[in-house]
Design a protein around this motif. Sequence first.
Motif, PDB file in Angstrom:
ATOM      1  N   GLN A  14       0.820  -1.214   0.000  1.00  0.00           N
ATOM      2  CA  GLN A  14       0.000   0.000   0.000  1.00  0.00           C
ATOM      3  C   GLN A  14       0.849   1.256   0.000  1.00  0.00           C
ATOM      4  OE1 GLN A  14      -0.001  -2.237   2.483  1.00  0.00           O
ATOM      5  NE2 GLN A  14       0.086  -1.217   4.460  1.00  0.00           N
ATOM      6  N   LEU A  15       2.168   1.122   0.206  1.00  0.00           N
ATOM      7  CA  LEU A  15       3.069   2.279   0.150  1.00  0.00           C
ATOM      8  C   LEU A  15       3.461   2.663  -1.281  1.00  0.00           C
ATOM      9  CD1 LEU A  15       5.516   1.553   3.108  1.00  0.00           C
ATOM     10  CD2 LEU A  15       3.837   3.396   2.946  1.00  0.00           C
ATOM     11  N   ALA A  16       3.018   1.919  -2.262  1.00  0.00           N
ATOM     12  CA  ALA A  16       3.461   2.130  -3.643  1.00  0.00           C
ATOM     13  C   ALA A  16       3.280   3.579  -4.113  1.00  0.00           C
ATOM     14  CB  ALA A  16       2.751   1.171  -4.590  1.00  0.00           C
ATOM     15  N   GLU A  17       2.092   4.132  -3.928  1.00  0.00           N
ATOM     16  CA  GLU A  17       1.838   5.495  -4.414  1.00  0.00           C
ATOM     17  C   GLU A  17       2.655   6.527  -3.637  1.00  0.00           C
ATOM     18  OE1 GLU A  17      -2.277   6.459  -4.900  1.00  0.00           O
ATOM     19  OE2 GLU A  17      -2.633   4.705  -6.165  1.00  0.00           O
ATOM     20  N   ASP A  18       2.734   6.363  -2.315  1.00  0.00           N
ATOM     21  CA  ASP A  18       3.547   7.279  -1.512  1.00  0.00           C
ATOM     22  C   ASP A  18       5.017   7.191  -1.906  1.00  0.00           C
ATOM     23  OD1 ASP A  18       1.307   8.132  -0.149  1.00  0.00           O
ATOM     24  OD2 ASP A  18       1.709   6.921   1.637  1.00  0.00           O
ATOM     25  N   ALA A  19       5.485   5.967  -2.138  1.00  0.00           N
ATOM     26  CA  ALA A  19       6.884   5.781  -2.536  1.00  0.00           C
ATOM     27  C   ALA A  19       7.147   6.436  -3.890  1.00  0.00           C
ATOM     28  CB  ALA A  19       7.237   4.294  -2.575  1.00  0.00           C
ATOM     29  N   ALA A  20       6.254   6.236  -4.844  1.00  0.00           N
ATOM     30  CA  ALA A  20       6.420   6.840  -6.172  1.00  0.00           C
ATOM     31  C   ALA A  20       6.466   8.363  -6.065  1.00  0.00           C
ATOM     32  CB  ALA A  20       5.304   6.397  -7.112  1.00  0.00           C
ATOM     33  N   ALA A  21       5.593   8.931  -5.248  1.00  0.00           N
ATOM     34  CA  ALA A  21       5.582  10.392  -5.059  1.00  0.00           C
ATOM     35  C   ALA A  21       6.878  10.850  -4.393  1.00  0.00           C
ATOM     36  CB  ALA A  21       4.378  10.805  -4.221  1.00  0.00           C
ATOM     37  N   TRP A  22       7.368  10.088  -3.416  1.00  0.00           N
ATOM     38  CA  TRP A  22       8.609  10.454  -2.723  1.00  0.00           C
ATOM     39  C   TRP A  22       9.796  10.415  -3.683  1.00  0.00           C
ATOM     40  CZ3 TRP A  22      13.203   7.896  -1.539  1.00  0.00           C
ATOM     41  CH2 TRP A  22      14.026   8.552  -0.622  1.00  0.00           C
ATOM     42  N   PHE A  23       9.933   9.332  -4.455  1.00  0.00           N
ATOM     43  CA  PHE A  23      11.041   9.240  -5.418  1.00  0.00           C
ATOM     44  C   PHE A  23      10.957  10.384  -6.431  1.00  0.00           C
ATOM     45  CE2 PHE A  23      11.331   4.690  -4.144  1.00  0.00           C
ATOM     46  CZ  PHE A  23      12.686   4.647  -3.852  1.00  0.00           C
ATOM     47  N   HIS A  24       9.753  10.659  -6.930  1.00  0.00           N
ATOM     48  CA  HIS A  24       9.557  11.749  -7.892  1.00  0.00           C
ATOM     49  C   HIS A  24      10.012  13.087  -7.301  1.00  0.00           C
ATOM     50  CE1 HIS A  24       7.745  14.554 -10.688  1.00  0.00           C
ATOM     51  NE2 HIS A  24       7.003  15.034  -9.716  1.00  0.00           N
ATOM     52  N   GLU A  33       6.251   6.976 -13.857  1.00  0.00           N
ATOM     53  CA  GLU A  33       7.319   6.021 -14.191  1.00  0.00           C
ATOM     54  C   GLU A  33       7.693   5.198 -12.973  1.00  0.00           C
ATOM     55  OE1 GLU A  33       8.820   5.233 -17.151  1.00  0.00           O
ATOM     56  OE2 GLU A  33       7.304   6.536 -18.065  1.00  0.00           O
ATOM     57  N   TYR A  34       7.858   5.873 -11.839  1.00  0.00           N
ATOM     58  CA  TYR A  34       8.165   5.142 -10.609  1.00  0.00           C
ATOM     59  C   TYR A  34       7.040   4.170 -10.265  1.00  0.00           C
ATOM     60  CZ  TYR A  34      12.174   8.128  -9.659  1.00  0.00           C
ATOM     61  OH  TYR A  34      13.378   8.772  -9.740  1.00  0.00           O
ATOM     62  N   LEU A  35       5.804   4.649 -10.327  1.00  0.00           N
ATOM     63  CA  LEU A  35       4.680   3.795  -9.967  1.00  0.00           C
ATOM     64  C   LEU A  35       4.592   2.588 -10.899  1.00  0.00           C
ATOM     65  CD1 LEU A  35       2.426   3.385  -7.961  1.00  0.00           C
ATOM     66  CD2 LEU A  35       0.948   4.768  -9.446  1.00  0.00           C
ATOM     67  N   SER A  36       4.869   2.791 -12.165  1.00  0.00           N
ATOM     68  CA  SER A  36       4.855   1.691 -13.125  1.00  0.00           C
ATOM     69  C   SER A  36       5.907   0.636 -12.767  1.00  0.00           C
ATOM     70  CB  SER A  36       5.104   2.237 -14.533  1.00  0.00           C
ATOM     71  OG  SER A  36       5.238   1.179 -15.453  1.00  0.00           O
ATOM     72  N   CYS A  37       7.118   1.069 -12.444  1.00  0.00           N
ATOM     73  CA  CYS A  37       8.188   0.129 -12.086  1.00  0.00           C
ATOM     74  C   CYS A  37       7.886  -0.586 -10.772  1.00  0.00           C
ATOM     75  CB  CYS A  37       9.522   0.857 -11.976  1.00  0.00           C
ATOM     76  SG  CYS A  37      10.156   1.467 -13.543  1.00  0.00           S
ATOM     77  N   ILE A  38       7.385   0.158  -9.793  1.00  0.00           N
ATOM     78  CA  ILE A  38       7.054  -0.429  -8.493  1.00  0.00           C
ATOM     79  C   ILE A  38       5.906  -1.433  -8.656  1.00  0.00           C
ATOM     80  CG2 ILE A  38       6.048   0.073  -6.228  1.00  0.00           C
ATOM     81  CD1 ILE A  38       7.663   2.781  -6.353  1.00  0.00           C
ATOM     82  N   THR A  39       4.904  -1.082  -9.442  1.00  0.00           N
ATOM     83  CA  THR A  39       3.759  -1.973  -9.662  1.00  0.00           C
ATOM     84  C   THR A  39       4.187  -3.255 -10.372  1.00  0.00           C
ATOM     85  OG1 THR A  39       2.240  -0.090  -9.700  1.00  0.00           O
ATOM     86  CG2 THR A  39       1.463  -2.145 -10.723  1.00  0.00           C
ATOM     87  N   ALA A  40       5.070  -3.138 -11.353  1.00  0.00           N
ATOM     88  CA  ALA A  40       5.573  -4.332 -12.044  1.00  0.00           C
ATOM     89  C   ALA A  40       6.267  -5.271 -11.060  1.00  0.00           C
ATOM     90  CB  ALA A  40       6.524  -3.930 -13.172  1.00  0.00           C
ATOM     91  N   TYR A  41       7.023  -4.706 -10.144  1.00  0.00           N
ATOM     92  CA  TYR A  41       7.688  -5.516  -9.120  1.00  0.00           C
ATOM     93  C   TYR A  41       6.652  -6.140  -8.173  1.00  0.00           C
ATOM     94  CZ  TYR A  41      10.697  -6.722  -5.161  1.00  0.00           C
ATOM     95  OH  TYR A  41      11.331  -7.375  -4.139  1.00  0.00           O
ATOM     96  N   LEU A  42       5.692  -5.349  -7.725  1.00  0.00           N
ATOM     97  CA  LEU A  42       4.661  -5.878  -6.830  1.00  0.00           C
ATOM     98  C   LEU A  42       3.856  -7.001  -7.489  1.00  0.00           C
ATOM     99  CD1 LEU A  42       3.312  -2.588  -5.206  1.00  0.00           C
ATOM    100  CD2 LEU A  42       4.691  -4.366  -4.098  1.00  0.00           C
ATOM    101  N   ASN A  43       3.671  -6.914  -8.807  1.00  0.00           N
ATOM    102  CA  ASN A  43       2.905  -7.913  -9.552  1.00  0.00           C
ATOM    103  C   ASN A  43       3.762  -9.094 -10.009  1.00  0.00           C
ATOM    104  OD1 ASN A  43       0.566  -6.424  -9.268  1.00  0.00           O
ATOM    105  ND2 ASN A  43       0.792  -5.384 -11.228  1.00  0.00           N
ATOM    106  N   HIS A  44       5.024  -9.147  -9.558  1.00  0.00           N
ATOM    107  CA  HIS A  44       5.963 -10.230  -9.897  1.00  0.00           C
ATOM    108  C   HIS A  44       6.223 -10.323 -11.401  1.00  0.00           C
ATOM    109  CE1 HIS A  44       6.212 -11.825  -5.786  1.00  0.00           C
ATOM    110  NE2 HIS A  44       4.965 -11.407  -5.696  1.00  0.00           N
ATOM    111  N   GLU A  45       6.147  -9.166 -12.091  1.00  0.00           N
ATOM    112  CA  GLU A  45       6.505  -9.132 -13.509  1.00  0.00           C
ATOM    113  C   GLU A  45       8.017  -9.142 -13.659  1.00  0.00           C
ATOM    114  OE1 GLU A  45       4.436  -5.807 -15.320  1.00  0.00           O
ATOM    115  OE2 GLU A  45       2.606  -6.371 -14.237  1.00  0.00           O
ATOM    116  N   ASN A  46       8.736  -8.780 -12.587  1.00  0.00           N
ATOM    117  CA  ASN A  46      10.191  -8.883 -12.538  1.00  0.00           C
ATOM    118  C   ASN A  46      10.583  -9.043 -11.069  1.00  0.00           C
ATOM    119  OD1 ASN A  46      10.908  -6.268 -11.232  1.00  0.00           O
ATOM    120  ND2 ASN A  46      10.087  -5.389 -13.116  1.00  0.00           N
TER     121      ASN A  46
END
Length: 150
Positions: A14-24, A33-46
Amino acid sequence: MGELRYIDIREDPQLAEDAAAWFHSKWEVPEEEYLSCITAYLNHENELGWFLCLDDDDVVGGLGVIENDFHDRKDLAPNICAVYTEVSYRGEGIAGRLLDAAVVNLRAEGISPVYLVTELTGFYERYGWEFLCMVQDESGLGLLRMYVHE
């Protein structure tokens, strides 16, 4: 400063959006871009990883792992990216613990070596990184230092 907590973002998705905003807020990369990369990781795409240091619920340090961190050496992958520690928390070893977590996580997935680009000298060496070569940034306007961790 409270007790610091280090997490792989999969431990607290649930920290994904906050983390993306913080990195940005720290780097000139769009939040999406951050949210896309974080979501791909959370979804086990990588299995590349995103790691945070939290003070209570506030992100005070973080980094991610992506295929390429905006340089011309696409063969040198994956790359640690977006390493940042809030100024008031520097000198506490936060970046080192996050770097170690990323390297350990990648090794567990059979991924080694790992690379990072920086303009810094003398910082990453403290954490076992070795200077490898200079690489051209994607804009073609400058050179960056490429480090490797086996």
